[in-house]
Structures are given as structure tokens and as C-alpha cells.
Design an enzyme around this catalytic site. Structure first.
Site, mmCIF file in Angstrom:
data_model
loop_
_atom_site.group_PDB
_atom_site.id
_atom_site.type_symbol
_atom_site.label_atom_id
_atom_site.label_comp_id
_atom_site.label_asym_id
_atom_site.label_seq_id
_atom_site.Cartn_x
_atom_site.Cartn_y
_atom_site.Cartn_z
ATOM 1 N N THR A 156 43.784 35.221 52.223
ATOM 2 C CA THR A 156 44.344 34.060 51.516
ATOM 3 C C THR A 156 45.824 33.877 51.845
ATOM 4 O OG1 THR A 156 42.787 34.398 49.715
ATOM 5 C CG2 THR A 156 44.707 33.047 49.228
ATOM 6 N N VAL A 157 46.613 34.935 51.678
ATOM 7 C CA VAL A 157 48.069 34.803 51.865
ATOM 8 C C VAL A 157 48.436 34.801 53.353
ATOM 9 C CG1 VAL A 157 50.324 35.802 51.311
ATOM 10 C CG2 VAL A 157 48.476 35.889 49.622
ATOM 11 N N LYS B 32 51.919 43.761 45.793
ATOM 12 C CA LYS B 32 52.522 44.421 44.629
ATOM 13 C C LYS B 32 52.096 45.871 44.455
ATOM 14 C CE LYS B 32 49.191 41.451 43.761
ATOM 15 N NZ LYS B 32 48.581 40.286 43.240
ATOM 16 N N GLY C 32 40.711 31.475 45.349
ATOM 17 C CA GLY C 32 41.641 32.397 46.019
ATOM 18 C C GLY C 32 42.703 32.954 45.094
ATOM 19 N N LYS D 29 53.575 43.886 38.344
ATOM 20 C CA LYS D 29 54.587 42.839 38.515
ATOM 21 C C LYS D 29 55.775 43.062 37.573
ATOM 22 C CE LYS D 29 51.272 39.527 40.330
ATOM 23 N NZ LYS D 29 50.186 38.596 39.979
HETATM 24 N N1 HSE Z 1 45.481 38.019 41.725
HETATM 25 C C1 HSE Z 1 46.842 37.640 41.532
HETATM 26 C C2 HSE Z 1 46.919 36.705 40.335
HETATM 27 C C3 HSE Z 1 47.353 36.954 42.762
HETATM 28 O O1 HSE Z 1 45.871 36.213 39.904
HETATM 29 O O2 HSE Z 1 47.991 36.492 39.797
HETATM 30 C C4 HSE Z 1 48.814 36.677 42.763
HETATM 31 O O3 HSE Z 1 49.572 37.857 42.663
#
Ligand code: HSE
Length: 380
Positions: free
Chosen positions: A10-11, A87, A169, A187
Site C-alpha cells: 500500500t505505502v 512504526k 488499505g 505511535k
Molecule cells: N493500520 C494503520 C492504521 C495504518 O489503521 O492507522 C496507518 O499507520
């Protein structure tokens, strides 16, 4: 500047496309697994990238702690700048990678690892230079916010909403870290590391939304609230750090208006007061845009966001709040019940008297150890 990318999910795919569209940036090789190697620009061995002297910067967007962490170390040791959206990897190796980058005078930025497209870490790394940041908090996971919103506003089931978040995604390949709250915790720990130079490491008080039921949503809606998954961090009075993640019942707060995959990330500065950033917290292009912001930052000479001497530390979560709890009737005996909301099929929903975050999470852990289910959420 020539940029190689590790990972084409995705990224990674979004980053590759955006580099192609950005003047002054040039695409280099993309590392993929052998089964995914379908284009000329793809390679399957990291050595092609490490030994390519024309590559200035590597974007890591593979996900997972390993082999991503080892590859990132090798990238910096090979004298290339590093940008990552990963992360879990930064939570594990970020401090070490920052030291290597500093010694080699290379860039190491990871804005996309927290908040998706929302420039939270970027702003914290600037704000903490001129203000004392007292607290950090926010909705930092797009997947769980999408699920909560869909259950509350559209009447979707948990499973339907999760399937849609995967298709769009937003969710991780294995969404358990999203649902358990660990993704949000990683995070907030990165936000603490960037802001305070202290990275929480215990992950003791992390509660996600795995145990939320459609009945809970109904009971909470009837009382005029909505559930959001909130990550909190900051400084205790004695200078130690607090960091925890838990669902919260929001009656009036701005988090209530955060819909779908959006994040809402706040900090409170001693002088600035409350600052809130709002935007898409997950998804291909929002996250890739944060990666591109870091690439441009490095090109302009901003090399780091992890403070020198940053260390891992335990956290103390002693703040006090009321909780909404739904558990089996017999388990309510362990709580000081302030107000019962509903009794239903042997379960009871109620609001507790004020108790500390640590006490609430420990009680829930004990109930689950004994094989029973509980859902809880702090009350705004
Ligand atoms: N899976 C993570 C979310 C992706 O849903 O925030 C972005 O860090």
C-alpha cells in the site's frame, strides 16, 4: 536525489508513484519478494540497493520488525539516508538507527509512522524546541476509527467494517495490532520519544476494541455518547512518562466528529495551549505524502527527529477517571459502581467511581485470565 524503495505494498507503491511525479526526485530500484518481481525496476536482493552508489536515500515501507530493521541498519551503514513508515520497526530499533544516522551524518526521519498523512511527529519535533509539551493525545489508528464509526453511524457489524477497512488499505496485513491497540501504542510511544527523549516500553495499559459488541454500541448511543480509541502520553509531575491506550466514551469532545479513517492528534504546550492536527491517518496516498515530506525535509537538511540520548523507560499511569464497564454480573463486585446503565442476559453495564488507569487495566486483565469477557472505556 535518487530514491530506492523497500516494499511495494500500500505505502511503497504510493511512494513510488509520488516520487515519479515530483520534480527533483528520481526513482531507483524497488525491493520486493521473488514472487512479486514483475517489473524491470524491481529487485529481490537488498545488495543491489546497498551497493548502488547512485542511490542517495532509501524508503523502507515493508512493515514488520525484521528483516526491515536489519535492512535499515545496512542502509545507514552504506551511507544512505533513510525514511520509513514502519512504526513497529522504529519502536524497536529507532533509537539505535538514530545513533548510526547521527554518526554518519545521514538523515533518518519517520513522520509517516505516526498519524498517516497528519504531520504530528513533524510538528512535535519543532514545537518541543520552543515550548514545554505537557501532554499528547489523539486518535492515532485509522482502522479502529473506521470500524467504530461504521458500527455507530451505519449499523455495520464489526466483521463487515473490518473487511472494508482491509479492502481500503487502512488495516495492517495482520490487523491484530490495529484492533488490540498496539498500533496506537507504538505511535504514542514514538510521539513521546520525539517530544521527551524518553520512549515508553512497558505496553502494560493498552486496550483496543476487540471486545466491543453491537449491544455495547447501542447502550452507549442511547446515552448520547460515541466510542473512540484514544492514545495518551505525557509528563507526570515527577518528570516520569505516562503512556496508555484505551477506548473512551465521547459526549461532546472534538474526537466525536472524527469519521472514517481520520486521525485527530493533539498536544498541549505550556505556552501554546492545545493544538490539534486532523487528517487521514491511514491509506496509500496520505501515508505516502508524509514519506515525501520527510524526503523533502532531508533534501533541505533536516536530518533527524529522534532526540540525541533518547532512552527507553517504564511508564506510570496514575491518572484517575471514571469508566464505562460491561461485564458478567458477578464481576461487577470488583468495582465501585457509580451508576448502572443496563442489565441484559447476565451482563451488566455501569459507570465506575474514579480509579486509576493502571487499576482499571489490571482488573480487566484479571477477569480475562479467569476466562470471562469485559469491555471498558474511559468516560470523557
Ligand atoms: N493500520 C494503520 C492504521 C495504518 O489503521 O492507522 C496507518 O499507520
Amino acid at each position: 536525489m535518487k530514491i530506492a524503495v523497500l516494499g511495494y505494498g500500500t505505502v511503497g507503491k504510493g511512494v513510488y508513484e509520488m516520487i515519479m511525479r515530483t520534480e527533483g526526485l528520481e526513482t531507483g530500484p524497488v525491493l520486493v519478494l521473488p514472487a512479486e518481481c514483475t517489473e524491470d525496476f524491481m529487485v529481490t536482493d537488498i545488495r543491489y540497493i546497498l551497493e548502488d552508489g547512485s542511490v542517495d536515500l532509501v524508503v523502507e515501507a515493508m512493515g514488520g520488525v525484521e528483516p526491515a530493521g536489519s535492512f535499515c541498519r545496512d542502509v545507514l551503514l552504506a551511507g544512505k539516508h533513510l525514511v520509513t513508515s514502519n512504526k513497529a520497526m522504529v519502536a524497536e530499533y529507532g533509537i539505535e538507527l538514530a545513533e548510526i544516522a547521527r554518526k554518519r551524518e545521514k538523515g533518518f526521519l519517520f513522520s509517516a509512522a505516526c498519524g498517516g498523512g497528519v504531520p504530528y511527529l513533524h510538528n512535535l519535533s519543532i514545537a518541543k524546541e520552543s515550548d514545554r509539551i505537557l501532554s499528547l493525545s489523539g486518535i492515532l489508528n485509522g482502522t479502529t476509527n473506521f470500524i467504530l464509526d461504521a458500527m455507530q453511524e451505519n449499523g455495520s457489524s464489526f466483521e463487515e467494517a473490518l473487511a472494508e477497512a482491509k479492502a481500503l488499505g487502512y488495516a495492517e496485513a495482520d490487523p491484530s495490532a490495529d484492533l488490540s491497540g498496539m498500533d496506537s501504542f507504538r505511535k504514542i510511544l514514538l510521539a513521546c520519544a520525539v517530544t521527551y527523549g524518553k520512549q515508553p516500553c512497558l505496553a502494560a495499559d493498552v486496550e483496543g476494541i476487540c471486545d466491543l459488541t453491537a449491544d455495547d454500541v447501542e447502550v452507549i448511543k442511547e446515552r448520547g455518547a460515541a466510542v473512540r480509541l484514544i492514545a495518551s502520553g505525557g509528563l507526570n509531575d515527577d518528570g516520569s512518562i505516562y503512556a496508555f491506550v484505551e477506548p473512551k466514551l465521547i459526549f461532546k469532545g472534538m474526537e466525536r466528529s472524527v469519521r472514517r479513517n481520520f486521525n485527530c492528534a493533539s498536544y498541549k504546550g505550556e505556552n501554546s495551549g492545545l493544538i490539534t492536527l486532523f487528517g487521514q491517518g491511514a491509506g496509500r496516498y496520505p501515508t505516502a505524502s508524509a514519506v515525501l515530506r520527510d524526503i523533502t525535509g532531508i533534501a533541505e537538511g533536516k536530518l533527524g527527529m529522534m532526540p540525541e540520548g533518547c532512552e527507553k523507560t517504564g511508564e506510570i499511569n496514575g491518572s484517575v477517571q471514571n469508566y464505562f464497564v460491561r461485564c458478567m454480573s458477578e464481576d461487577s463486585n470488583g468495582f465501585h459502581v457509580k451508576e448502572v446503565w443496563k442489565k441484559h442476559n447476565g451482563t451488566v453495564s455501569f459507570i465506575t467511581d474514579a480509579q486509576t488507569v493502571e487499576e482499571m487495566h489490571k482488573k480487566a486483565e484479571q477477569i480475562r485470565k479467569e476466562g470471562r469477557r469485559i469491555f471498558f472505556a474511559a468516560v470523557e
